[in-house]
Design an enzyme around this catalytic site. Structure first.
Site, PDB file in Angstrom:
ATOM      1  N   LYS A  90       3.664 -63.814  15.443  1.00 49.03           N
ATOM      2  CA  LYS A  90       4.453 -63.089  14.434  1.00 49.03           C
ATOM      3  C   LYS A  90       5.163 -61.862  14.989  1.00 49.03           C
ATOM      4  O   LYS A  90       6.221 -61.475  14.515  1.00 49.03           O
ATOM      5  CB  LYS A  90       3.561 -62.688  13.270  1.00 49.03           C
ATOM      6  CG  LYS A  90       3.196 -63.862  12.374  1.00 49.03           C
ATOM      7  CD  LYS A  90       2.609 -63.387  11.061  1.00 49.03           C
ATOM      8  CE  LYS A  90       2.414 -64.541  10.103  1.00 49.03           C
ATOM      9  NZ  LYS A  90       1.303 -65.445  10.513  1.00 49.03           N
ATOM     10  N   GLU A 112       6.571 -58.255   2.658  1.00 43.07           N
ATOM     11  CA  GLU A 112       5.523 -58.757   1.792  1.00 43.07           C
ATOM     12  C   GLU A 112       4.502 -59.425   2.706  1.00 43.07           C
ATOM     13  O   GLU A 112       4.827 -59.862   3.800  1.00 43.07           O
ATOM     14  CB  GLU A 112       6.063 -59.774   0.790  1.00 43.07           C
ATOM     15  CG  GLU A 112       6.101 -61.226   1.262  1.00 43.07           C
ATOM     16  CD  GLU A 112       7.177 -61.507   2.294  1.00 43.07           C
ATOM     17  OE1 GLU A 112       8.111 -60.695   2.421  1.00 43.07           O
ATOM     18  OE2 GLU A 112       7.065 -62.532   2.994  1.00 43.07           O
ATOM     19  N   SER A 378      -0.885 -70.777  18.097  1.00 42.86           N
ATOM     20  CA  SER A 378      -0.113 -69.705  17.460  1.00 42.86           C
ATOM     21  C   SER A 378      -0.854 -68.380  17.372  1.00 42.86           C
ATOM     22  O   SER A 378      -0.223 -67.321  17.348  1.00 42.86           O
ATOM     23  CB  SER A 378       0.312 -70.154  16.057  1.00 42.86           C
ATOM     24  OG  SER A 378      -0.811 -70.574  15.304  1.00 42.86           O
TER      25      SER A 378
HETATM   26  C1  LIG Z   1       1.142 -66.749   9.986  1.00 47.56           C
HETATM   27  C2  LIG Z   1       0.534 -67.690  10.950  1.00 47.56           C
HETATM   28  C3  LIG Z   1       0.907 -69.054  10.994  1.00 47.56           C
HETATM   29  C4  LIG Z   1       1.848 -69.686  10.001  1.00 47.56           C
HETATM   30  O1  LIG Z   1       3.114 -69.124   9.975  1.00 47.56           O
HETATM   31  P1  LIG Z   1       4.388 -69.908  10.538  1.00 47.56           P
HETATM   32  O2  LIG Z   1       5.522 -69.077  10.086  1.00 47.56           O
HETATM   33  O3  LIG Z   1       4.364 -71.268   9.946  1.00 47.56           O
HETATM   34  O4  LIG Z   1       4.265 -69.957  12.012  1.00 47.56           O
HETATM   35  C5  LIG Z   1       0.355 -69.855  11.969  1.00 47.56           C
HETATM   36  N1  LIG Z   1      -0.530 -69.380  12.864  1.00 47.56           N
HETATM   37  C6  LIG Z   1      -0.922 -68.076  12.847  1.00 47.56           C
HETATM   38  C7  LIG Z   1      -1.898 -67.626  13.858  1.00 47.56           C
HETATM   39  C8  LIG Z   1      -0.408 -67.198  11.900  1.00 47.56           C
HETATM   40  O5  LIG Z   1      -0.810 -65.922  11.900  1.00 47.56           O
END
Ligand SMILES: *Cc1c(COP(=O)(O)O)cnc(C)c1O
Length: 394
Positions: A90, A112, A378
């Site tokens: 993010k 938000e 992610s």
């Molecule tokens: C917020 C988040 C997601 C989902 O958000 P996307 O916008 O779909 O990438 C996925 N993995 C993690 C670790 C997150 O914090």
């Protein structure tokens, strides 16, 4: 060849656009007219690249997961977004947007947040740049996500509770939009995923596209080729996925897999599998696939993972789904939790539960031994420790 990028009108096929109240038009239009110009400025690029390197810690490693690969008899590489500052992808987007806000002369930032991850990433970059930060968060979520609320406060943000409706993400979004309408001149609204009115999905995708840009040269170094056979990512709104796919969208030898949260099961009524359950509708200012009742009320989504607990997907992903460019898979809470624990045991990495959903596909789908599969890890699992503890009775 089909185009999977946004077109000039802000659409991915039939999805996207900017469905916003009249009063928001000047704000969104100002951004639309400027974002590509600003992003193309060498000074902007230089500052963005520098911060990604020195502050976020990029490039994130592309790690060949040997024991995981042996278990599933294929070649699995993990793109380590979990190693970024603040623990997920993010931050790539919030760094980009805070630089954009500064170029547009804004000194007040609003956002938000649901689970608080995007709020923390926004509060972080506001502290970095010395800008005022107001984060709207549902009153219920504030209670559920106390550690992230504390983080935001330590970082100097003001967390404002949304007291209307179900007092969760949707209501926080409404409050943020109301704020933006009332403060059109000095305020930038940082949206946290590849969603929202045009140009947000495209802007967020471009900031996140550093992920696939790195994968290309990293894979070239390790495998002698830039293109994997598969790219895999979990989808909430779809920002880590958009970044992971971006430079492969038009490479027809690269298969794209999108992983959604099935929650307790796609047919259980407690799910977030938008590609299966969703219909065309409008959410957060864009036309996309959306879980809704027959009369168009948004259905409450459910997933054990807060980041995937979203009733829609970004318009790029709706288009990838509709055209069949991406294969969508749905993973339940149980399947994700088991896959997360497996990664701990086999590789010494505790993943975010969102990422665990992507990891679970190897139990459902087989790959060839010489297939190269690149999976977006992610985020890291520190934030999910309590969930893992409860689930496995550790
Ligand atoms: C917020 C988040 C997601 C989902 O958000 P996307 O916008 O779909 O990438 C996925 N993995 C993690 C670790 C997150 O914090």
């Amino acid at each position: 060849m089909k185009n999977y990028n946004v077109n000039e009108k802000g659409y991915y096929g039939e999805f996207g656009g900017a469905y916003i109240p009249e009063m928001l038009y000047p704000n969104v239009e100002e951004l639309r007219q400027n974002y590509l110009k600003v992003m193309a400025e060498p000074e902007f690029q230089k500052e963005f690249d520098q911060l990604l390197k020195d502050y976020v810690g990029r490039p994130s490693p592309l790690y060949f997961a040997k024991r995981l690969s042996e278990k599933y008899n294929t070649k699995i590489y993990l793109k380590r977004e979990d190693l970024n500052h603040t623990g997920a992808h993010k931050i790539n987007n919030t760094i980009g947007q805070i630089l954009m806000a500064k170029r547009l002369g804004k000194h007040r930032i609003i956002a938000e947040t649901g689970a608080g991850q995007h709020g923390v990433a926004t509060a972080t970059v506001c502290a970095l740049m010395g800008l005022e930060c107001i984060v709207y968060m549902g009153e219920i979520d504030i209670k559920r996500q106390a550690p992230n609320v504390a983080r935001m406060k330590m970082l100097g943000a003001t967390v404002v509770p949304a007291l209307s409706g179900s007092r969760t993400l949707k209501d926080a979004t409404n409050e943020a939009i109301r704020d933006w309408i009332n403060n059109p001149v000095d305020t930038h609204y940082i949206i946290g995923s590849a969603i929202g009115p045009h140009p947000y999905p495209d802007m967020v995708t471009k900031f996140q596209s550093v992920i696939s840009e790195e994968i290309k040269w990293q894979l070239k170094e390790q495998e002698g080729r830039e293109n994997p056979d598969y790219v895999v990512a979990c989808i909430g709104g779809g920002s880590n996925a958009a970044g992971t796919y971006y430079h492969f969208l038009h490479e027809t030898d690269v298969n794209i897999i999108a992983v959604e949260a099935a929650g307790l099961g796609v047919d259980s009524g407690e799910s977030a599998a938008t590609s299966v359950l969703g219909k065309e509708g409008i959410i957060h200012g864009c036309k996309t696939l959306l879980m809704q009742t027959n009369d168009g009320q948004i259905t409450e989504p459910y997933s054990i993972s807060a980041g995937l607990d979203y009733p829609g997907v970004g318009p790029m992903h709706a288009h990838l789904c509709k055209t069949g460019r991406a294969e969508f898979m749905a993973i339940t809470d149980d399947e994700a939790m088991k896959a997360g624990l497996k990664l701990c045991e086999l590789e010494g990495i505790i993943p975010a539960i969102e990422s665990s959903h992507a990891l679970a596909i190897f139990e459902q789908k087989s790959f060839k031994p010489d297939d190269v599969v690149v999976l977006s890890l992610s985020g890291r699992g520190d934030k999910d420790l309590e969930n893992y503890i409860d689930y496995f009775k550790i």
